[in-house]
Design a protein around this motif. Structure first.
Motif, mmCIF file in Angstrom:
data_model
loop_
_atom_site.group_PDB
_atom_site.id
_atom_site.type_symbol
_atom_site.label_atom_id
_atom_site.label_comp_id
_atom_site.label_asym_id
_atom_site.label_seq_id
_atom_site.Cartn_x
_atom_site.Cartn_y
_atom_site.Cartn_z
ATOM 1 N N PHE A 25 0.869 -1.181 0.000
ATOM 2 C CA PHE A 25 0.000 0.000 0.000
ATOM 3 C C PHE A 25 0.906 1.231 0.000
ATOM 4 C CE2 PHE A 25 -2.228 -3.473 1.995
ATOM 5 C CZ PHE A 25 -3.523 -3.397 1.487
ATOM 6 N N LEU A 26 0.746 2.081 -1.001
ATOM 7 C CA LEU A 26 1.665 3.198 -1.203
ATOM 8 C C LEU A 26 0.945 4.538 -1.154
ATOM 9 C CD1 LEU A 26 3.624 1.732 -4.284
ATOM 10 C CD2 LEU A 26 4.144 1.445 -1.845
ATOM 11 N N GLY A 27 1.708 5.594 -0.835
ATOM 12 C CA GLY A 27 1.208 6.962 -0.922
ATOM 13 C C GLY A 27 0.069 7.270 0.039
ATOM 14 N N ILE A 28 0.146 6.755 1.255
ATOM 15 C CA ILE A 28 -0.924 6.959 2.238
ATOM 16 C C ILE A 28 -0.626 8.215 3.050
ATOM 17 C CG2 ILE A 28 -2.250 5.874 4.076
ATOM 18 C CD1 ILE A 28 -0.679 3.231 3.296
ATOM 19 N N PRO A 29 -1.480 9.218 3.050
ATOM 20 C CA PRO A 29 -1.179 10.439 3.807
ATOM 21 C C PRO A 29 -1.119 10.171 5.314
ATOM 22 C CG PRO A 29 -2.934 10.832 2.212
ATOM 23 C CD PRO A 29 -2.728 9.354 2.282
ATOM 24 N N TYR A 30 0.006 10.536 5.935
ATOM 25 C CA TYR A 30 0.073 10.490 7.400
ATOM 26 C C TYR A 30 -0.041 11.891 7.995
ATOM 27 C CZ TYR A 30 5.035 11.967 7.335
ATOM 28 O OH TYR A 30 6.209 12.654 7.160
ATOM 29 N N ALA A 31 0.023 12.911 7.149
ATOM 30 C CA ALA A 31 -0.175 14.302 7.560
ATOM 31 C C ALA A 31 -0.660 15.079 6.346
ATOM 32 C CB ALA A 31 1.120 14.908 8.105
ATOM 33 N N ALA A 32 -1.181 16.262 6.570
ATOM 34 C CA ALA A 32 -1.688 17.090 5.479
ATOM 35 C C ALA A 32 -0.532 17.643 4.640
ATOM 36 C CB ALA A 32 -2.513 18.243 6.046
ATOM 37 N N PRO A 33 -0.777 18.003 3.391
ATOM 38 C CA PRO A 33 0.281 18.605 2.572
ATOM 39 C C PRO A 33 0.853 19.853 3.253
ATOM 40 C CG PRO A 33 -1.584 18.003 1.191
ATOM 41 C CD PRO A 33 -2.031 17.818 2.616
ATOM 42 N N PRO A 34 2.189 19.978 3.354
ATOM 43 C CA PRO A 34 2.790 21.093 4.100
ATOM 44 C C PRO A 34 3.049 22.323 3.240
ATOM 45 C CG PRO A 34 4.490 19.545 3.504
ATOM 46 C CD PRO A 34 3.192 18.981 2.951
ATOM 47 N N PHE A 35 2.060 22.722 2.497
ATOM 48 C CA PHE A 35 2.176 23.898 1.627
ATOM 49 C C PHE A 35 0.967 24.788 1.847
ATOM 50 C CE2 PHE A 35 4.594 20.486 -0.423
ATOM 51 C CZ PHE A 35 5.835 21.105 -0.499
ATOM 52 N N GLY A 36 0.943 25.931 1.175
ATOM 53 C CA GLY A 36 -0.138 26.882 1.412
ATOM 54 C C GLY A 36 -0.105 27.362 2.844
ATOM 55 N N ALA A 37 -1.249 27.303 3.511
ATOM 56 C CA ALA A 37 -1.329 27.762 4.898
ATOM 57 C C ALA A 37 -0.511 26.902 5.850
ATOM 58 C CB ALA A 37 -2.799 27.778 5.343
ATOM 59 N N ASN A 38 -0.168 25.679 5.436
ATOM 60 C CA ASN A 38 0.603 24.775 6.296
ATOM 61 C C ASN A 38 2.111 24.898 6.105
ATOM 62 O OD1 ASN A 38 -1.728 23.635 7.381
ATOM 63 N ND2 ASN A 38 -1.826 22.035 5.809
ATOM 64 N N ALA A 242 8.835 35.648 5.182
ATOM 65 C CA ALA A 242 9.676 35.942 4.025
ATOM 66 C C ALA A 242 9.960 34.684 3.214
ATOM 67 C CB ALA A 242 10.971 36.598 4.482
ATOM 68 N N PHE A 243 10.278 33.579 3.884
ATOM 69 C CA PHE A 243 10.565 32.342 3.158
ATOM 70 C C PHE A 243 9.297 31.759 2.547
ATOM 71 C CE2 PHE A 243 14.782 32.637 4.394
ATOM 72 C CZ PHE A 243 15.542 31.535 4.030
ATOM 73 N N ALA A 244 8.156 31.912 3.213
ATOM 74 C CA ALA A 244 6.905 31.385 2.663
ATOM 75 C C ALA A 244 6.484 32.132 1.409
ATOM 76 C CB ALA A 244 5.801 31.465 3.710
ATOM 77 N N ALA A 245 7.002 33.339 1.203
ATOM 78 C CA ALA A 245 6.691 34.106 0.000
ATOM 79 C C ALA A 245 7.550 33.698 -1.190
ATOM 80 C CB ALA A 245 6.868 35.601 0.286
ATOM 81 N N VAL A 246 8.543 32.828 -0.961
ATOM 82 C CA VAL A 246 9.430 32.358 -2.022
ATOM 83 C C VAL A 246 8.996 30.958 -2.437
ATOM 84 C CG1 VAL A 246 11.821 31.841 -2.658
ATOM 85 C CG2 VAL A 246 11.333 33.730 -1.085
ATOM 86 N N ALA A 247 8.826 30.724 -3.730
ATOM 87 C CA ALA A 247 8.401 29.414 -4.218
ATOM 88 C C ALA A 247 9.446 28.352 -3.878
ATOM 89 C CB ALA A 247 8.177 29.463 -5.721
#
Length: 474
Positions: A25-38, A242-247
């Motif tokens: 079983f592959l690719g099972i989320p153990y936490a939410a994606p750490p992008f955007g607000a996270n 500042a770092f969150a504003a950089v892609a």
């Protein structure tokens, strides 16, 4: 057995694959994606899903660039696009119930690597009755920056969340949550040490394996040098906003430019674990010697030969060796002891061996010497015919996973590496995961170490005098 078995976990139903008695079983989320607000925040709980989630492909990989130059010809990389990078993968034997569990944490200098690499396939472990799990975590600037306004050690926090997920969910795959071994190599070994140094994470671990993993975390000032230098290069302040504003790709490019021409002991600083009251109150090298968790730990004889090309070693002068000795606070008599122990070695080889021992072998030996509970020490000494790598860093991976037939292993070990050595090493790791005893005496006053070479042997650790002359914390 169904070709597409299903399991139910707390967030929903998963559909995997099965073949030859092994379920995957592959690719099972153990936490939410750490992008955007996270982004640059602690890992958040994963969202539940409706219906049946397909779990037959690896999830996205953490943002990273391939290894550069000569090392990139030896170490592969994989990049799978997407934001859902905090995922787990599980290999389990058909009909497993209450089986021992191992959680694999990949290496890559804290800025590369992924559980999707072919060499990290868990089939050999599952075939032997072990439930094998692996996880991805945030890398580089996303996972190990030291930023004002952001939690520190986000990559370690991800790994801790992955361990909690395994403890919570692994019974659905036939694993015993009370019998979890955490295992990692290089930076992954450091993260295993970091888990053991945390009271909350260590409580979930029954045993641990550290392969060629540095054991020392750094002060925020020292670990934050790479963040400060990247911020200066980008023309921003080292803050979360500042770092969150950089892609992410812009951060990767800044790091690529920053690290060009660097080596493990010179040039631009790298990412490291940070001593932090919330996530890592004490450096692992100060904690491991006193814990009760059984530990299997070791390194490779010639680790440095992956870090430095033959040309780089040939270019090491006496002046550079002198500068490295001062930087690492190594006494002159230690260098004399190394020259005595390796009478035919070049200046570059002495430099590399000092680096290997100061970073890896000496700290592991000190932990094994002081630790009250069983600790098993190993040295991987089989010499690869590829590029005069000898027993270089990461070479043991194809043996531990019993994957010598993979093209990935051929890059480091060549096509004719001894299969019987891989089978024996894999069996020893499985024995430790299942029973806590890998099959040789625990390290004590006799300094017994298992040495994996063309012939497997146990005996006192070799070259002890140079090790004893190295500083406690280089």
């Amino acid at each position: 057995m169904s070709a597409h078995p299903q399991v139910t976990i707390s967030t929903g139903i998963l559909k995997g694959e099965a073949d030859a008695g092994i379920r995957r079983f592959l690719g099972i989320p153990y936490a939410a994606p750490p992008f955007g607000a996270n982004r640059f925040h602690e890992p958040q709980p994963p969202a539940a899903w409706e219906g049946v989630r397909d779990a037959t492909a690896f999830g996205p990989t953490a943002p990273q660039l391939p290894y550069p130059g000569a090392i990139g010809e030896l170490l592969g990389s994989v990049r799978i696009p997407g934001d859902d990078i905090l995922t787990a993968n599980v290999w389990s034997p058909e009909g497993a119930a209450g089986a021992p569990v191992v959680l694999w944490i990949h290496g890559g200098a804290f800025e590369r690597g992924a559980p999707a690499l072919p060499g990290y396939d868990g089939t050999a472990f599952a075939r032997a009755g072990v439930v094998f799990a692996s996880i991805g975590y945030r890398l580089g600037s996303e996972g190990f920056s030291v930023l004002d306004g952001a939690p520190r050690n986000l990559g370690l926090r991800d790994v801790a969340a992955g361990l909690e997920w395994v403890h919570r969910e692994i019974s659905a795959f036939g694993g015993d949550p009370a019998r979890i071994t955490v295992m990692g190599e290089s930076a992954g070994g450091s993260l295993v040490a970091g888990l053991l140094a945390r009271d909350d994470s260590r409580a979930l671990v029954s045993r641990a394996i550290i392969q060629s993993g540095p054991l020392q975390a750094q002060s925020a000032q020292k670990a934050g040098r790479v963040t400060a230098q990247l911020a200066k290069r980008l023309g921003i302040r080292p803050t979360r906003d500042a770092f969150a504003a950089v892609a992410p790709d812009e951060l990767l490019e800044a790091r690529r430019q920053h690290a060009t021409g660097s080596s493990p002991l010179g040039g631009a600083p790298g990412f490291q674990l940070t001593i932090d009251p919330e996530s890592l109150p004490r450096s692992p090298h100060d904690v491991l010697a006193s814990i009760e968790t059984p530990l299997l730990i070791g390194s490779n004889t010639d680790e440095y030969r992956l870090w430095f090309t033959p040309e780089a070693l040939a270019g090491v002068t006496e002046l550079k060796l002198f500068a490295a000795r001062l930087a690492l606070r190594i006494p002159a008599r230690a260098i004399r002891a190394y020259r005595s122990a390796w009478p035919g070695a070049s200046t570059g080889e002495i430099f590399g061996q000092v680096a290997t021992d100061a970073i890896l072998r000496a700290p592991a030996t000190r932990v094994a010497t002081a630790k009250p509970s069983p600790t098993y020490l190993y040295e991987f000494a089989w010499q690869s015919p590829v590029r005069d790598l000898r027993a270089a860093h990461a070479l043991e991976l194809g043996f531990v996973f019993d994957r010598l037939a993979d093209a990935e292993s051929h890059r480091l070990a060549g096509p004719d590496a001894p299969r019987e050595l891989a089978a024996a090493m894999n069996a020893d790791w499985i024995r430790f995961i299942a029973t806590g005893d890998p099959g040789w005496p625990a390290f004590d006053e006799s300094r017994t170490t298992r040495r994996y070479d063309t012939r497997i042997s146990d005996g006192p650790q070799r070259r002890q005098e140079p090790l004893d002359l190295l500083p406690l914390s280089p």
